[in-house]
Design a protein around this motif. Sequence first.
Motif, short mmCIF file in Angstrom:
data_model
loop_
_atom_site.label_atom_id
_atom_site.label_comp_id
_atom_site.label_asym_id
_atom_site.label_seq_id
_atom_site.Cartn_x
_atom_site.Cartn_y
_atom_site.Cartn_z
N TRP A 1 0.72 -1.50 0.35
CA TRP A 1 0.15 -0.62 0.16
C TRP A 1 0.68 1.23 0.65
N LYS A 2 1.67 0.74 0.58
CA LYS A 2 3.13 2.74 0.61
C LYS A 2 3.55 2.52 -0.51
N LEU A 3 3.54 1.35 -1.33
CA LEU A 3 4.26 1.69 -2.57
C LEU A 3 3.43 2.39 -3.67
N TYR A 4 2.10 1.82 -3.53
CA TYR A 4 1.30 2.44 -4.04
C TYR A 4 0.80 4.00 -4.18
N LEU A 5 1.03 3.71 -2.97
CA LEU A 5 0.58 5.60 -2.98
C LEU A 5 2.03 6.54 -3.04
N SER A 6 2.64 5.95 -2.76
CA SER A 6 4.45 6.88 -3.07
C SER A 6 4.47 6.54 -4.81
N SER A 7 3.66 5.95 -5.57
CA SER A 7 3.96 5.60 -7.35
C SER A 7 2.94 6.73 -7.32
N ALA A 8 2.35 6.46 -7.29
CA ALA A 8 0.93 7.97 -7.33
C ALA A 8 1.63 9.55 -7.21
N GLU A 9 0.71 10.75 -8.03
CA GLU A 9 1.45 11.42 -8.50
C GLU A 9 0.22 12.03 -6.83
N SER A 10 -0.28 11.46 -6.41
CA SER A 10 -0.89 12.46 -5.17
C SER A 10 -1.76 11.59 -4.49
N ARG A 11 -2.27 11.85 -2.94
CA ARG A 11 -3.55 10.60 -2.84
C ARG A 11 -4.99 11.04 -3.90
N GLU A 12 -4.76 12.06 -4.18
CA GLU A 12 -5.75 12.31 -5.23
C GLU A 12 -6.24 11.73 -6.23
N ALA A 13 -4.34 11.48 -6.58
CA ALA A 13 -4.81 10.02 -8.26
C ALA A 13 -4.84 8.63 -7.42
N ALA A 14 -3.88 9.01 -6.38
CA ALA A 14 -4.30 7.06 -6.53
C ALA A 14 -5.77 6.65 -6.25
N GLY A 15 -6.72 7.88 -5.35
CA GLY A 15 -7.59 7.48 -4.69
C GLY A 15 -8.85 7.85 -6.16
#
Length: 299
Positions: A95-109
């Motif tokens: 999950w941390k890797l997924y969040l760090s790979s996204a541009e932002s938390r908004e983009a991940a959501g």
Amino acid sequence: RCDFVAHLISEATMSLDEDAVDLELEEDEVDDDEDEDEENDEEFGVEETAAEGGANTSQELAGAVGKYNAREVNDQVFEELVLVGGQAEEVQTVWKLYLSSAESREAAGEAIYAALFDAAPSIQSLFKTPRAVMAMRFMNGLSQIIGSLDDPKAMKIIVETLGFQHLDLEVTVPRVIIFRDAIIDLLAVEMGSRLTPKARDGFATFLNYVGGSYIYVRVKFSERLKLLNSSWATATKKGMDEVAMAEAAEAGEEGEAGASGDVARNSLSAGFAANDQVQDKSKKPKSWKNGWFSGKQSS
């Protein structure tokens, strides 16, 4: 006689030799039996160890201790989820890797939101909240749950709270499966080989747990909430009726006081009018019956 004695001694010797042989044979049989028992014990021990290992392996693949696993959604109970075999740590790492790979938390959501509704467009009608707000709610809820995977007691409280917040949604087992598979498929695309089988099972297990808990909370507590709502409505209505009656009584008292004041004012006005008439009469000029110069005066 000497030959007879020698014959007896020979027979006794032969009998002793036979007994010795029988004794040796019995000892050999006992030794063989003990060896067989030891071999059987060793084989049983190996089989038992293998069975325990298989049970542990199946338990690890199942994902959790107890009534939850990676394959089925259990909505009949709501207990603490205990992940085994380091699955909690694997899920948190991915999950941390997924969040760090996204541009932002908004983009991940937003990616999770899109994956969910692409998998099941019909679910979109359940949510009335704007897309951006809903995406962040997904992110915050998942982050809370994943962050507490290593603390079953705290996670149960979080999931229960979220379940009460989703009482207005008709959460079902098929929809939970759609939600679970959409998130895991997204992570598989984004993370690739970093989504290990252990992490995949961990995600599936806790998502099944969350969905089943939402259903359990809605079914088990909705009747109680309805009772509380009706009781509250009854109490509120009674309170409003009492307030209305009090206001009406107060208004009646004010009306009576106003009527009394009007009577007093009317009496006072009548008194003033009578006094004015007396004064006017006393000021009225005197008239002469026989003319102005007749000499007689009348009042």
